[in-house]
Design an enzyme around this catalytic site. Structure first.
Site, PDB file in Angstrom:
ATOM      1  N   ARG A 164      38.558  47.051  55.474  1.00 59.57           N
ATOM      2  CA  ARG A 164      37.105  47.099  55.746  1.00 59.57           C
ATOM      3  C   ARG A 164      36.825  47.113  57.256  1.00 59.57           C
ATOM      4  NH1 ARG A 164      37.249  47.813  51.010  1.00 59.57           N
ATOM      5  NH2 ARG A 164      35.707  47.258  49.426  1.00 59.57           N
ATOM      6  N   SER A 241      29.562  44.646  47.783  1.00 61.10           N
ATOM      7  CA  SER A 241      30.166  43.345  48.114  1.00 61.10           C
ATOM      8  C   SER A 241      29.475  42.789  49.354  1.00 61.10           C
ATOM      9  CB  SER A 241      31.652  43.500  48.430  1.00 61.10           C
ATOM     10  OG  SER A 241      32.364  43.892  47.292  1.00 61.10           O
ATOM     11  N   GLU A 337      30.076  41.253  54.790  1.00 62.38           N
ATOM     12  CA  GLU A 337      30.596  42.615  54.901  1.00 62.38           C
ATOM     13  C   GLU A 337      29.563  43.596  55.455  1.00 62.38           C
ATOM     14  OE1 GLU A 337      30.886  45.689  52.128  1.00 62.38           O
ATOM     15  OE2 GLU A 337      33.028  45.408  51.850  1.00 62.38           O
TER      16      GLU A 337
HETATM   17  N1  EPU Z   1      36.574  37.491  40.531  1.00 63.24           N
HETATM   18  C1  EPU Z   1      36.101  36.306  39.980  1.00 63.24           C
HETATM   19  N2  EPU Z   1      34.767  36.127  39.909  1.00 63.24           N
HETATM   20  C2  EPU Z   1      33.867  37.063  40.337  1.00 63.24           C
HETATM   21  C3  EPU Z   1      34.357  38.261  40.907  1.00 63.24           C
HETATM   22  C4  EPU Z   1      35.730  38.441  40.993  1.00 63.24           C
HETATM   23  O1  EPU Z   1      36.870  35.436  39.574  1.00 63.24           O
HETATM   24  O2  EPU Z   1      32.668  36.838  40.206  1.00 63.24           O
HETATM   25  C5  EPU Z   1      38.026  37.709  40.570  1.00 63.24           C
HETATM   26  C6  EPU Z   1      38.448  38.778  39.565  1.00 63.24           C
HETATM   27  O3  EPU Z   1      38.666  38.231  38.312  1.00 63.24           O
HETATM   28  C7  EPU Z   1      39.703  39.318  40.195  1.00 63.24           C
HETATM   29  C8  EPU Z   1      39.420  39.220  41.682  1.00 63.24           C
HETATM   30  O4  EPU Z   1      38.391  38.251  41.823  1.00 63.24           O
HETATM   31  O5  EPU Z   1      40.806  38.506  39.895  1.00 63.24           O
HETATM   32  C9  EPU Z   1      39.018  40.544  42.303  1.00 63.24           C
HETATM   33  O6  EPU Z   1      37.821  41.021  41.707  1.00 63.24           O
HETATM   34  P1  EPU Z   1      37.447  42.585  41.655  1.00 63.24           P
HETATM   35  O7  EPU Z   1      38.573  43.363  41.099  1.00 63.24           O
HETATM   36  O8  EPU Z   1      36.136  42.694  40.947  1.00 63.24           O
HETATM   37  O9  EPU Z   1      37.311  43.050  43.124  1.00 63.24           O
HETATM   38  P2  EPU Z   1      36.792  42.337  44.468  1.00 63.24           P
HETATM   39  O10 EPU Z   1      37.963  41.943  45.274  1.00 63.24           O
HETATM   40  O11 EPU Z   1      35.797  41.283  44.130  1.00 63.24           O
HETATM   41  C10 EPU Z   1      36.840  44.544  45.865  1.00 63.24           C
HETATM   42  C11 EPU Z   1      35.938  45.304  46.779  1.00 63.24           C
HETATM   43  C12 EPU Z   1      34.914  46.099  45.978  1.00 63.24           C
HETATM   44  C13 EPU Z   1      35.658  47.031  45.029  1.00 63.24           C
HETATM   45  C14 EPU Z   1      36.529  46.178  44.115  1.00 63.24           C
HETATM   46  C15 EPU Z   1      37.350  47.001  43.145  1.00 63.24           C
HETATM   47  C16 EPU Z   1      35.812  44.011  48.828  1.00 63.24           C
HETATM   48  C17 EPU Z   1      34.958  43.170  49.718  1.00 63.24           C
HETATM   49  N3  EPU Z   1      35.246  44.419  47.693  1.00 63.24           N
HETATM   50  O12 EPU Z   1      36.041  43.546  45.194  1.00 63.24           O
HETATM   51  O13 EPU Z   1      34.188  46.886  46.912  1.00 63.24           O
HETATM   52  O14 EPU Z   1      34.769  47.801  44.250  1.00 63.24           O
HETATM   53  O15 EPU Z   1      37.447  45.424  44.938  1.00 63.24           O
HETATM   54  O16 EPU Z   1      38.451  47.526  43.773  1.00 63.24           O
HETATM   55  O17 EPU Z   1      36.955  44.288  49.185  1.00 63.24           O
HETATM   56  C18 EPU Z   1      32.222  46.902  48.261  1.00 63.24           C
HETATM   57  O18 EPU Z   1      32.972  46.840  49.240  1.00 63.24           O
HETATM   58  O19 EPU Z   1      30.978  46.964  48.388  1.00 63.24           O
HETATM   59  C19 EPU Z   1      32.810  46.866  46.926  1.00 63.24           C
HETATM   60  C20 EPU Z   1      32.051  46.800  45.820  1.00 63.24           C
END
Ligand code: EPU
Length: 344
Positions: A164, A241, A337
């Protein structure tokens, strides 16, 4: 009054940010071609370059010039034995561009389907999702330097991509409007390989019975996943995010893991460990919880949503409350972010 055509004064930015926050720009110009920029550079003063406004928090009025980049165009710029080189105007909608590359038979960007915003904004924060960052297939970009009045080329190394992050953020150019990205070129290798290791994506493909998915099928799975978990800004205003997933040192990760064995964690090549911000926020009690007219989304705690009329101050209050909660429970700092305008 200026003689520059289409230079607007005291312009409302409410429709130019997907959180739909109120705020006005002292001056505003919609840029449809790079030629317009030289005259605007001569104006001097504070500047801010705006794409789709999908990663923006308006924290008040901006006493400067907003350049809304709307430069169109997409074409095959070249091809060699190994790759297609695809060029896109910075103002093109990212999702439309990705779907167009897939329809033309040039795979590579499918994991980045349905990310809101413009193509020109993609490299600034090195957008990423489902195991792929845009830097992977990035080739180069052209940007107009508002300081020198010259067009500059940035190749992949010059962009200094990280999670990012890019040189545009590292040098603060995304805040001072120094460079206006005008067009970008992607290199899409012909020996395409699916990137399906990301747990949730692998599970979705599995559920669809797809063992060897093609790029279109991956795009469809990603779109379905995003629709399921991420709110549509047109229906529930948000900026994706709201926090970056925090990178902590190995010792901190080990300490947290001892206390929380189910902590999602992603070790990085540099020894640091990326934690899931959404998980931390959820465990700190903020998932689905509101503070005034804004809240953390019930299906993805990393996303801040606006549920009613709100200002940037409401967003900042919730941001600080969530940061405090996570710091108190886990001793981890969450960094926002999105970009703030004006920056606090
Ligand atoms: N999780 C939770 N609770 C929540 C959300 C997530 O426990 O409310 C846990 C999930 O179960 C999982 C882990 O956190 O084990 C990761 O969650 P997820 O796969 O949904 O992805 P993220 O890390 O929360 C990142 C990006 C998103 C992107 C997703 C999918 C960042 C800041 N965000 O989110 O990007 O869509 O991965 O790859 O890196 C964005 O940047 O605007 C964005 C939406």
């Amino acid at each position: 009054m200026s003689t520059i055509p289409d230079l607007l004064s005291d312009f409302s930015l409410a429709a130019d940010n997907t959180l739909g926050l109120p705020g006005r720009a002292a001056r505003y110009a919609r840029i449809v071609s790079a030629e317009r920029l030289a005259a605007l550079a001569a104006l001097g003063g504070r500047r801010f370059v705006l794409g789709g406004g999908s990663n923006l928090v308006l924290s008040g009025d901006f006493d400067g010039l907003v350049l809304r980049v709307a430069i169109p165009g997409r074409a095959l710029a070249g091809e060699d034995a190994d790759a297609w080189y695809v060029r896109v105007g910075a103002g093109e909608n990212w999702q439309d561009f990705v779907q167009w590359t897939l329809a033309r038979g040039w795979p590579g960007l499918e994991n980045l389907s349905l990310i809101p915003g413009t193509a020109g904004a993609a490299p600034i924060q090195n957008i990423g999702a489902y195991g792929l960052e845009v830097s992977e297939h990035f080739h180069s970009l052209s940007a107009f330097d508002m300081k020198s009045g010259k067009t500059v080329n940035f190749d992949r190394a010059a962009c200094r991509f990280a999670y990012r992050d890019s040189v545009f953020k590292q040098e603060g150019w995304h805040l001072d409007g120094r460079f206006v990205i005008t067009e970008l070129t992607f290199r899409l290798p012909k020996n395409w390989r699916p990137a399906t290791a990301y747990g949730e994506l692998a599970a979705e493909l599995d559920a669809r019975g797809l063992v060897r998915p093609d790029a279109r099928q991956i795009a469809d799975a990603v779109i379905a996943l995003r629709r399921r978990k991420l709110p549509d800004p047109a229906l529930l205003p948000n900026a994706g995010s709201f926090f970056r997933n925090p990178l902590v040192d190995a010792g901190t990760a080990a300490r947290l893991l001892a206390e929380h064995p189910d902590l999602p964690r992603y070790p990085q090549p540099d020894g640091r460990v990326k934690l899931a911000g959404g998980w931390l926020i959820e465990r700190a009690g903020w998932k689905g919880r509101d503070l005034g007219p804004v809240g953390m989304y019930e299906k993805q705690a990393l996303v801040l949503v606006r549920r009613g009329p709100a200002t940037g101050a409401d967003v900042l209050s919730l941001m600080r409350a969530v940061q405090d909660g996570v710091r108190r429970k886990f001793g981890v700092d969450l960094e926002p972010e999105p970009v703030f305008l004006p920056s606090p």
